[in-house]
Design a protein around this motif. Sequence first.
Motif, mmCIF file in Angstrom:
data_model
loop_
_atom_site.group_PDB
_atom_site.id
_atom_site.type_symbol
_atom_site.label_atom_id
_atom_site.label_comp_id
_atom_site.label_asym_id
_atom_site.label_seq_id
_atom_site.Cartn_x
_atom_site.Cartn_y
_atom_site.Cartn_z
ATOM 1 N N CYS A 1 51.613 46.567 29.998
ATOM 2 C CA CYS A 1 51.011 46.396 31.328
ATOM 3 C C CYS A 1 49.498 46.279 31.231
ATOM 4 O O CYS A 1 48.885 45.434 31.892
ATOM 5 C CB CYS A 1 51.386 47.566 32.240
ATOM 6 N N THR A 2 48.891 47.115 30.405
ATOM 7 C CA THR A 2 47.437 47.068 30.244
ATOM 8 C C THR A 2 47.007 45.750 29.610
ATOM 9 O O THR A 2 46.025 45.140 30.050
ATOM 10 C CB THR A 2 46.955 48.257 29.388
ATOM 11 N N ALA A 3 47.725 45.298 28.602
ATOM 12 C CA ALA A 3 47.383 44.029 27.949
ATOM 13 C C ALA A 3 47.548 42.849 28.907
ATOM 14 O O ALA A 3 46.697 41.949 28.946
ATOM 15 C CB ALA A 3 48.250 43.833 26.705
ATOM 16 N N THR A 4 48.618 42.853 29.689
ATOM 17 C CA THR A 4 48.835 41.785 30.667
ATOM 18 C C THR A 4 47.741 41.804 31.734
ATOM 19 O O THR A 4 47.187 40.755 32.092
ATOM 20 C CB THR A 4 50.216 41.947 31.337
ATOM 21 N N GLY A 5 47.418 42.985 32.225
ATOM 22 C CA GLY A 5 46.356 43.107 33.215
ATOM 23 C C GLY A 5 45.006 42.701 32.652
ATOM 24 O O GLY A 5 44.202 42.063 33.341
ATOM 25 N N ALA A 6 44.749 43.057 31.394
ATOM 26 C CA ALA A 6 43.479 42.673 30.756
ATOM 27 C C ALA A 6 43.385 41.163 30.607
ATOM 28 O O ALA A 6 42.318 40.570 30.822
ATOM 29 C CB ALA A 6 43.355 43.353 29.399
ATOM 30 N N TRP A 7 44.497 40.534 30.249
ATOM 31 C CA TRP A 7 44.498 39.077 30.114
ATOM 32 C C TRP A 7 44.185 38.416 31.463
ATOM 33 O O TRP A 7 43.347 37.512 31.540
ATOM 34 C CB TRP A 7 45.843 38.600 29.580
ATOM 35 N N ASN A 8 44.853 38.867 32.510
ATOM 36 C CA ASN A 8 44.591 38.305 33.839
ATOM 37 C C ASN A 8 43.161 38.589 34.293
ATOM 38 O O ASN A 8 42.534 37.754 34.955
ATOM 39 C CB ASN A 8 45.583 38.867 34.860
ATOM 40 N N TRP A 9 42.641 39.735 33.953
ATOM 41 C CA TRP A 9 41.277 40.111 34.305
ATOM 42 C C TRP A 9 40.266 39.225 33.578
ATOM 43 O O TRP A 9 39.282 38.777 34.164
ATOM 44 C CB TRP A 9 41.077 41.586 33.958
ATOM 45 N N LEU A 10 40.538 38.947 32.307
ATOM 46 C CA LEU A 10 39.598 38.148 31.515
ATOM 47 C C LEU A 10 39.615 36.666 31.852
ATOM 48 O O LEU A 10 38.585 35.989 31.766
ATOM 49 C CB LEU A 10 39.876 38.345 30.023
ATOM 50 N N ILE A 11 40.770 36.127 32.222
ATOM 51 C CA ILE A 11 40.824 34.690 32.515
ATOM 52 C C ILE A 11 40.434 34.358 33.951
ATOM 53 O O ILE A 11 40.293 33.185 34.293
ATOM 54 C CB ILE A 11 42.222 34.099 32.199
ATOM 55 N N ASP A 12 40.246 35.378 34.781
ATOM 56 C CA ASP A 12 39.839 35.148 36.169
ATOM 57 C C ASP A 12 38.380 34.685 36.198
ATOM 58 O O ASP A 12 37.492 35.392 35.706
ATOM 59 C CB ASP A 12 40.000 36.424 36.982
ATOM 60 N N PRO A 13 38.094 33.505 36.765
ATOM 61 C CA PRO A 13 36.714 33.020 36.798
ATOM 62 C C PRO A 13 35.798 33.888 37.671
ATOM 63 O O PRO A 13 34.587 33.912 37.469
ATOM 64 C CB PRO A 13 36.820 31.596 37.362
ATOM 65 N N GLU A 14 36.357 34.611 38.617
ATOM 66 C CA GLU A 14 35.552 35.487 39.474
ATOM 67 C C GLU A 14 34.986 36.685 38.714
ATOM 68 O O GLU A 14 33.990 37.267 39.140
ATOM 69 C CB GLU A 14 36.395 35.984 40.656
ATOM 70 N N THR A 15 35.614 37.049 37.605
ATOM 71 C CA THR A 15 35.184 38.214 36.851
ATOM 72 C C THR A 15 33.743 38.073 36.361
ATOM 73 O O THR A 15 32.975 39.035 36.374
ATOM 74 C CB THR A 15 36.126 38.450 35.648
ATOM 75 N N GLN A 16 33.357 36.874 35.976
ATOM 76 C CA GLN A 16 31.997 36.643 35.466
ATOM 77 C C GLN A 16 30.958 36.603 36.582
ATOM 78 O O GLN A 16 29.789 36.831 36.336
ATOM 79 C CB GLN A 16 31.952 35.338 34.679
ATOM 80 N N LYS A 17 31.389 36.338 37.800
ATOM 81 C CA LYS A 17 30.450 36.143 38.906
ATOM 82 C C LYS A 17 30.138 37.420 39.672
ATOM 83 O O LYS A 17 29.138 37.480 40.370
ATOM 84 C CB LYS A 17 31.004 35.093 39.871
ATOM 85 N N VAL A 18 31.008 38.419 39.557
ATOM 86 C CA VAL A 18 30.828 39.643 40.338
ATOM 87 C C VAL A 18 30.504 40.802 39.397
ATOM 88 O O VAL A 18 30.618 40.688 38.179
ATOM 89 C CB VAL A 18 32.089 39.967 41.185
#
Length: 118
Positions: free
Chosen positions: A34-51
């Motif tokens: 679950c943590t690895a899947t969530g981390a993957w989704n967190w890292l590939i989200d383009p909004e992560t770099q902007k906020v």
Amino acid sequence: MDLKAFERRLTEYIACLQPTTGRWRMILIFVSVCTATGAWNWLIDPETQKVSFFTSLWNHPFFTISCITLIGLFFAGIHKRVVAPSIIAARCRTVLAEYNMSCDDTGKLILKPRPHVQ
């Protein structure tokens, strides 16, 4: 007779730990995936770099909750619980070495030959 009783009790104790150890391993694997899947989704989200960091964590509650759960499990000692039978066997091997004996991972005693003194 005493060796047989000790061996029986040790194998019984290690066998008793196996179901609990298996459950803790399954929990650890599930939370890790679950943590690895969530981390993957967190890292590939383009909004992560902007906020900001905390805003990105707020936007990804699955990752945040699974990461906090994983950290909590390690603080609770899950890393010791998943290897408990191995710890018990290793400690028994340490003590039994003084008597020219050992044991396997299931608790069966191994009698070593006596050292030949000349």
